[in-house]
Design an enzyme around this catalytic site. Sequence first.
Site, PDB file in Angstrom:
ATOM      1  CE  LYS A   1       0.010  -2.416   7.667  1.00  0.00           C
ATOM      2  NZ  LYS A   1       0.210  -3.206   6.483  1.00  0.00           N
TER       3      LYS A   1
HETATM    4  C1  LIG Z   1       0.912  -4.492   6.299  1.00  0.00           C
HETATM    5  C2  LIG Z   1       0.758  -5.188   4.995  1.00  0.00           C
HETATM    6  C3  LIG Z   1       1.019  -6.576   4.860  1.00  0.00           C
HETATM    7  C4  LIG Z   1       1.534  -7.423   6.001  1.00  0.00           C
HETATM    8  O1  LIG Z   1       0.581  -7.646   6.985  1.00  0.00           O
HETATM    9  P1  LIG Z   1       1.032  -8.184   8.441  1.00  0.00           P
HETATM   10  O2  LIG Z   1      -0.196  -8.156   9.259  1.00  0.00           O
HETATM   11  O3  LIG Z   1       2.078  -7.186   8.917  1.00  0.00           O
HETATM   12  O4  LIG Z   1       1.602  -9.533   8.267  1.00  0.00           O
HETATM   13  C5  LIG Z   1       0.802  -7.158   3.616  1.00  0.00           C
HETATM   14  N1  LIG Z   1       0.384  -6.427   2.557  1.00  0.00           N
HETATM   15  C6  LIG Z   1       0.138  -5.091   2.646  1.00  0.00           C
HETATM   16  C7  LIG Z   1      -0.303  -4.345   1.435  1.00  0.00           C
HETATM   17  C8  LIG Z   1       0.311  -4.427   3.860  1.00  0.00           C
HETATM   18  O5  LIG Z   1       0.075  -3.089   3.935  1.00  0.00           O
END
Ligand SMILES: *Cc1c(COP(=O)(O)O)cnc(C)c1O
Length: 495
Positions: free
Chosen positions: A114
């Site tokens: 993120k």
């Molecule tokens: C948010 C997240 C995901 C999922 O990503 P999306 O864009 O919501 O599909 C996968 N792995 C981790 C570690 C995340 O923080």
Amino acid sequence: MKNINYISTRGNTNPVSSAQAIKQGLADDGGLFMPEAIPSLTEKDFDVLKKASYPERAAYVMSKFLTDYTYEELLADCKESYSEARFPGGAAPLTNVGNLRLLELWHGPTCAFKDMALQVMPRLLSRALVKTGEKRTAFILVATSGDTGKAALEGYKDVDGIKIMVFYPVDGVSKVQKLQMATQEGNNVTVCAIKGNFDDAQNGVKKIFGNAETAELLNKNDHFFSSANSINWGRLVPQIVYYISSYCDMVNAGDINEGDEVNICVPTGNFGNIFAAYIAKMMGLPVNRFICASNCNNILTDFISTGTYDRNRAFHTTMSPSMDILISSNLERLLYVIAGQEKTASYMKELNTKGVYTVENEVKEKISSNFSGYFCGEEDTAKTIKETFDNYNYLIDTHTAVAVKCANEYMKDTGDNRKIIVASTASPYKFASNVYTSLTGESLENEFDALKATEKLSGTNIPTPLATLESKAVRFTTVINPDDMTKEVLKTIGI
Ligand SMILES: *Cc1c(COP(=O)(O)O)cnc(C)c1O
């Protein structure tokens, strides 16, 4: 360069500029913003990109979408966001694991992918406020089940003209996640726990966003609400970059020839990350297939194989909590691209009223010509962590393990031996107790013991932001009832 405006996935809103789309988050009709046209990458573009640094690649790709930002503005923002200090292990390096190319997106300040978007998005919003003549302060409201809250706090801390407040469920996040948020630094941040679960936090935030009286009260006090949620275009566009960047790195390393097709596998929750990869293909990146990897909340696996999206099912809590999701909001963007606005609006209406919709055969075929859906249960997740470590001396987190297992299954099923770029979305240390148990079969009560034990076992180092967590001062201890969320927001603003 051609000017690109943004329209709703659902229909009849007026096109807005990229700055307005980022400031606003959601379109007026409840749909998501999409660019009116997808810019394409020429051979000349690839020549520039191959030679560029990561911040330069990011600014170059983003400038094709955010046409009311100058390249110079974007370059300045990307240089700061993806600096050596913020990403000491590199912004998006690749590690080879057999036929897989693990794209490590977790070297940022909160150790999850993120950060790739949430480091740069606050700078985009800050500029958007200037570009749209906004004089009020943006008040970012976030409900989090763990990763998003911390990444948003780190991104928005001490950004001029913006304040941020995060709500999390007091017993619904890990000890590390709780401490990460409770010790958050910055003069414009507030963190508040609520007695309840993630849904209570999320519903509370939605109610506050939807309340006209509260909005007017803020307006009178020179504030307005904004969101850092993954449906915001400002979070999606920085994610397109690293797929293009990793392809360039593979060409530069002689791993593939320019023009060769690769496959891309993404551990998926809200469908944002994998959709960013799909946009990279729409721009011209040579991708054969997208492997959508889910945990046992496998609603997307079912959708891709049957064409029916049905959220009326049990919710499972897993060791890959960031993928424990039954409504993948960004899937709406794919539906828009494939089926158009009118159909997308009707699917979303059915989802809201009945919790289920079925797409036409033709739509389903178009989706399955690009996407393969696979899922991986808890036992296989643990086994994959152990096997990857035993065979390659390489440690992966629980989310990445789901993707690695699904990528291997896909190769076994199809015999397709194109290289697979696998999005590695979190540091193994962020989910240390589950990773440690997967490796040894033993469980440790204390997360910090698990961090240290994993470090000893793997011979890698705990990332600094997690290693220093235990000794940081706790700043936020407030716990409230969900009913008091509005009051707490107003108090924070000083109304
Ligand atoms: C948010 C997240 C995901 C999922 O990503 P999306 O864009 O919501 O599909 C996968 N792995 C981790 C570690 C995340 O923080």
